[in-house]
Scaffold this motif. Sequence first.
Motif, PDB file in Angstrom:
ATOM      1  N   LYS A 173      42.279  29.360  38.001  1.00 17.78           N
ATOM      2  CA  LYS A 173      43.657  29.314  38.538  1.00 17.78           C
ATOM      3  C   LYS A 173      43.983  30.615  39.258  1.00 17.78           C
ATOM      4  N   LYS A 174      44.694  30.506  40.375  1.00 15.56           N
ATOM      5  CA  LYS A 174      45.021  31.698  41.157  1.00 15.56           C
ATOM      6  C   LYS A 174      46.013  32.608  40.438  1.00 15.56           C
ATOM      7  N   THR A 175      46.945  32.002  39.726  1.00 14.64           N
ATOM      8  CA  THR A 175      48.003  32.798  39.098  1.00 14.64           C
ATOM      9  C   THR A 175      48.274  32.364  37.675  1.00 14.64           C
ATOM     10  N   TRP A 176      48.447  33.342  36.812  1.00 13.60           N
ATOM     11  CA  TRP A 176      48.949  33.098  35.471  1.00 13.60           C
ATOM     12  C   TRP A 176      50.368  33.655  35.429  1.00 13.60           C
TER      13      TRP A 176
ATOM     14  N   ALA B 212      50.138  36.612  30.846  1.00  9.28           N
ATOM     15  CA  ALA B 212      49.103  37.625  31.081  1.00  9.28           C
ATOM     16  C   ALA B 212      49.509  38.953  30.448  1.00  9.28           C
TER      17      ALA B 212
ATOM     18  N   SER C 243      37.978  38.007  38.391  1.00  8.08           N
ATOM     19  CA  SER C 243      39.118  37.086  38.445  1.00  8.08           C
ATOM     20  C   SER C 243      39.339  36.576  39.863  1.00  8.08           C
TER      21      SER C 243
ATOM     22  N   SER D 185      38.816  32.612  41.270  1.00  8.03           N
ATOM     23  CA  SER D 185      39.903  31.832  41.862  1.00  8.03           C
ATOM     24  C   SER D 185      39.811  31.798  43.385  1.00  8.03           C
TER      25      SER D 185
ATOM     26  N   LYS E 115      45.084  38.145  37.535  1.00  6.86           N
ATOM     27  CA  LYS E 115      45.668  36.809  37.366  1.00  6.86           C
ATOM     28  C   LYS E 115      47.202  36.852  37.464  1.00  6.86           C
TER      29      LYS E 115
END
Lengths: 132, 175
Positions: free
Chosen positions: A6-9, A14, A85, A89, B20
């Motif tokens: 996934k690109k963003t958490w 996080a 990371s 992604s 992230k």
Amino acid sequence: MDILRKKTWSPYTAGALAGLLLVLSVFLTGKYFGASTTFVRAAGFVEQSVAPERVAGMAYFLKEKVIVDWQFLFVVGVLFGALASAWLSKEKRAVAVPPMWEGRFGASRVRRWTAAFLGGGVLMFGARLADG
Amino acid sequence: MNELLTGAVTGILFGFLMQKAQVIRYDRQLAALRLQDMTIVKFMLSTILVAMVGIYLLFDLGLIKLSVKPLILGGNVLGGLIFGIGWGIVGYCPATAMGALGEGRYDSAFGLLGMILGAGLYAEAYPLMKETVLTWGDFGKITLPSVLGINHWIVIVILAAAFIALFRWFEKKGL
């Protein structure tokens, strides 16, 4: 492991995980997170290659020994963690000038890189004066 | 386990989480300083929220030692102001500059070189600073609970409530 791609958490998730990582680090190894002392050591290594006797006599390098320690590897690790990371992604790679900077100051790489260099110098002087 | 190995593993995990959460970007850091986007503040306060509870829990159980930095108003205030000027220009703090380089934002490489230079300059200035700025308002290693003379859990509960109120406000305002 879709979650790792996934690109963003959420910054809350996080951030909370980073908090857990810190607690675990202190519990298992007694190490708190920090970064700026490593730059002192890096400067010490650079200066040692030119004038080792001088570095050996400087008060600040006696206080913050010029060695590769836990924090040094922690800081290097951050680079590789971010790389892993971003790779997982499939983030767009290689950005020379940040978009917000470009919108305000233009696309000149030399201008951005000069500012980043000078800003970094000022930032680190302040960080060390404030003791991290 | 080897100290260098644990440092590397911890750094990799931390860098992964920061990437992230998108907190290692110039645009996010500047947007926080311009009060437009609180992503990095959400990340930092969430880290502090979890860590302050966990650390003090382990401390109360006698399992860990605290690492308290001294309060020296001269160094903390002047250093903080200088740091802020530099941060507003470079747009990365030391650890995030490393992360940004890993992410491919290579303007941070110049920031990192500048940081090494700044650290070297500080090493030159240190003897002078030690005689002057670092003697101004030196309170030693104090904490909020020790100054207020109250149990640390009272401080933790108040801070946790304040952080959560702030988070709710950020979400309401779409920051």
